[in-house]
Enzyme design. Structure first.
Site, PDB file in Angstrom:
ATOM      1  N   LYS A  83     -10.646  -3.777  -4.256  1.00 36.98           N
ATOM      2  CA  LYS A  83     -11.473  -2.572  -4.270  1.00 36.98           C
ATOM      3  C   LYS A  83     -10.749  -1.457  -5.005  1.00 36.98           C
ATOM      4  O   LYS A  83     -11.365  -0.564  -5.543  1.00 36.98           O
ATOM      5  CB  LYS A  83     -11.671  -2.082  -2.834  1.00 36.98           C
ATOM      6  CG  LYS A  83     -12.610  -2.898  -1.986  1.00 36.98           C
ATOM      7  CD  LYS A  83     -12.496  -2.387  -0.545  1.00 36.98           C
ATOM      8  CE  LYS A  83     -13.437  -3.061   0.403  1.00 36.98           C
ATOM      9  NZ  LYS A  83     -13.157  -2.684   1.805  1.00 36.98           N
ATOM     10  N   LYS A 137      -5.221 -10.392  -7.351  1.00 37.87           N
ATOM     11  CA  LYS A 137      -6.502 -10.622  -6.670  1.00 37.87           C
ATOM     12  C   LYS A 137      -7.504  -9.502  -6.985  1.00 37.87           C
ATOM     13  O   LYS A 137      -7.102  -8.359  -7.241  1.00 37.87           O
ATOM     14  CB  LYS A 137      -6.297 -10.793  -5.165  1.00 37.87           C
ATOM     15  CG  LYS A 137      -5.969  -9.526  -4.449  1.00 37.87           C
ATOM     16  CD  LYS A 137      -6.157  -9.679  -2.949  1.00 37.87           C
ATOM     17  CE  LYS A 137      -6.112  -8.297  -2.337  1.00 37.87           C
ATOM     18  NZ  LYS A 137      -6.556  -8.146  -1.007  1.00 37.87           N
ATOM     19  N   LYS A 164       0.816  -1.214   0.000  1.00 38.67           N
ATOM     20  CA  LYS A 164       0.000   0.000   0.000  1.00 38.67           C
ATOM     21  C   LYS A 164       0.850   1.264   0.000  1.00 38.67           C
ATOM     22  O   LYS A 164       0.493   2.261  -0.612  1.00 38.67           O
ATOM     23  CB  LYS A 164      -0.936   0.031   1.219  1.00 38.67           C
ATOM     24  CG  LYS A 164      -2.146  -0.878   1.078  1.00 38.67           C
ATOM     25  CD  LYS A 164      -3.178  -0.556   2.146  1.00 38.67           C
ATOM     26  CE  LYS A 164      -4.386  -1.460   2.061  1.00 38.67           C
ATOM     27  NZ  LYS A 164      -5.281  -1.322   3.201  1.00 38.67           N
TER      28      LYS A 164
HETATM   29  P1  AMP Z   1     -10.944  -5.397   2.785  1.00 40.84           P
HETATM   30  O1  AMP Z   1     -11.505  -5.094   1.455  1.00 40.84           O
HETATM   31  O2  AMP Z   1      -9.462  -5.303   2.768  1.00 40.84           O
HETATM   32  O3  AMP Z   1     -11.588  -4.679   3.942  1.00 40.84           O
HETATM   33  O4  AMP Z   1     -11.245  -6.937   3.001  1.00 40.84           O
HETATM   34  C1  AMP Z   1     -12.391  -7.457   3.601  1.00 40.84           C
HETATM   35  C2  AMP Z   1     -12.336  -8.968   3.616  1.00 40.84           C
HETATM   36  O5  AMP Z   1     -12.439  -9.477   2.265  1.00 40.84           O
HETATM   37  C3  AMP Z   1     -11.040  -9.553   4.166  1.00 40.84           C
HETATM   38  O6  AMP Z   1     -11.335 -10.705   4.941  1.00 40.84           O
HETATM   39  C4  AMP Z   1     -10.263  -9.935   2.944  1.00 40.84           C
HETATM   40  O7  AMP Z   1      -9.348 -10.970   3.178  1.00 40.84           O
HETATM   41  C5  AMP Z   1     -11.376 -10.373   2.004  1.00 40.84           C
HETATM   42  N1  AMP Z   1     -10.986 -10.216   0.593  1.00 40.84           N
HETATM   43  C6  AMP Z   1     -10.600  -9.065  -0.020  1.00 40.84           C
HETATM   44  N2  AMP Z   1     -10.334  -9.286  -1.320  1.00 40.84           N
HETATM   45  C7  AMP Z   1     -10.554 -10.609  -1.551  1.00 40.84           C
HETATM   46  C8  AMP Z   1     -10.457 -11.459  -2.711  1.00 40.84           C
HETATM   47  N3  AMP Z   1     -10.069 -10.983  -3.899  1.00 40.84           N
HETATM   48  N4  AMP Z   1     -10.767 -12.772  -2.573  1.00 40.84           N
HETATM   49  C9  AMP Z   1     -11.171 -13.256  -1.377  1.00 40.84           C
HETATM   50  N5  AMP Z   1     -11.273 -12.524  -0.244  1.00 40.84           N
HETATM   51  C10 AMP Z   1     -10.982 -11.213  -0.322  1.00 40.84           C
END
Ligand code: AMP
Ligand code: TRP
Length: 331
Positions: A202, A199, A117
């Site tokens: 967002k 992956k 990041k």
């Molecule tokens: P965040 O968007 O970083 O707040 O992530 C929220 C949750 O979604 C966390 O548990 C991440 O590990 C999961 N996550 C985010 N991106 C992915 C993805 N591409 N595949 C699976 N899980 C994801």
């Protein structure tokens, strides 16, 4: 007679960006599947979301949106605790204490998400982004958490929480439970539709890379049809050789509730186009159902759920914090 005490799970999502099916399949779907078996606490982790540049007006809306997504995704707000992280002060208090007495610079220098990041050598990022994993450890440890269900990108952070808990318990008093990460076997890493080597995220520049949970179903269908596939026509699950089609198979399997093996059989000698058309339908149906529930919940109801959630979360967190304060000599 032994009392049947349920184990506790704790997890959270940041109210930033647009939640996508990767977030749903990697995290929220797991929570829904586990919520009856475990005593569940799910947070909208707003203090984590302010560690990168953001717009305060957007943040306010996103906090409500995330809680709404939890509920539309199937979290039962009557049985589990859903709350906004900044409503429970113990999180930042414990974070500070762990910063001072347990976390080391050498721990945080290992964190790959910070490196990704912040970018190499970038000193112009906030201190909060660097300290983000310690706040996450505080989130988890305050609730005597047994299990932390997350996508695999969060594994290193949960390991840090374990290390800090063990170090604190060793240096002061055995107060913290040592939590374990729970990563689902399938769906822990949904990949980008335009580039299946990365992956789904967002923050990726191209909107074609992800399917937002609030995307119009027609748009989502187009994104599936445009998704990158691989050389060779075979529809086979093999992430190394066929990352594109394997990712689509994973999404199909999870949203359509069909085993990958069965899908491979169903599409033997069929073309990518036909497979994608069917998957597009499955995705659209999922989004339609999800969004119907999402649109039914009004914002006022969500605010009430969050307020009630914080009232339930606070005494649990305060009890742990008080023990910690006593152990380190503040009380
Ligand atoms: P965040 O968007 O970083 O707040 O992530 C929220 C949750 O979604 C966390 O548990 C991440 O590990 C999961 N996550 C985010 N991106 C992915 C993805 N591409 N595949 C699976 N899980 C994801
Ligand atoms: N860092 C997590 C993410 O980006 C969100 C998070 C914050 C979290 N605190 C947590 C997840 C505690 C699980 C437990 O996905």
């Amino acid at each position: 007679m032994t009392q049947n005490i349920k184990k506790r799970i704790f997890s959270g999502v940041q109210p930033s960006g647009n939640l996508h099916i990767g977030n749903f399949l990697g995290a929220i779907k797991q929570w829904v599947d586990l919520q009856d078996e475990y005593d569940s606490v799910f947070s909208v982790v707003d203090y984590h979301a302010i560690t990168v540049k953001y717009d305060p007006n957007v943040l306010k809306k996103k906090i409500i949106e995330i809680a709404k997504i939890y509920i539309a995704g199937g979290i039962n707000s009557e049985r589990v605790i859903i709350f906004q992280q900044s409503d429970v002060r113990a999180h930042t208090e414990l974070c500070w204490i762990l910063n001072a007495v347990s976390a080391r610079i050498s721990d945080l220098n290992k964190m790959t998400q910070f490196k990704d990041k912040a970018g190499l050598g970038n000193v112009n990022v906030g201190v909060g982004l660097y300290d983000y994993p310690v706040l996450m450890a505080a989130d988890i440890l305050l609730y005597n958490t047994d299990i932390v269900p997350v996508g695999d990108d969060q594994l290193q952070h949960v390991e840090l929480a374990r290390d800090l808990a063990k170090r604190f318990n060793h240096d002061y008093e055995k107060i913290f439970k040592i939590p374990e990460a729970k990563i689902i076997k399938q769906g822990a890493r949904i990949m980008g539709l335009d580039n299946p080597e990365k992956k789904m995220s967002k923050s990726a520049k191209s909107d074609l890379s992800r399917i937002g949970l609030l995307d119009k179903p027609r748009l989502a269908m187009k994104k599936i049809m445009k998704a990158t596939t691989d050389i060779g026509a075979e529809i086979k699950f093999c992430p190394k050789e066929k990352p594109g089609i394997s990712n689509l198979l994973t999404i199909y399997s999870l949203l359509g509730n069909i085993e990958i093996k069965k899908l491979e059989k169903k599409y033997t000698n069929k073309m990518y186009g036909e497979f994608k058309k069917d998957l597009a339908e499955i995705v659209a149906e999922f989004l339609n159902n999800f969004q119907k529930k999402y649109n039914k919940t009004d914002d006022k109801q969500i605010t009430e759920i969050l307020t009630a959630g914080a009232k339930k979360a606070e005494p649990i967190a305060e009890e742990t914090l008080l023990k910690v304060k006593r152990a380190i000599g503040l009380k």
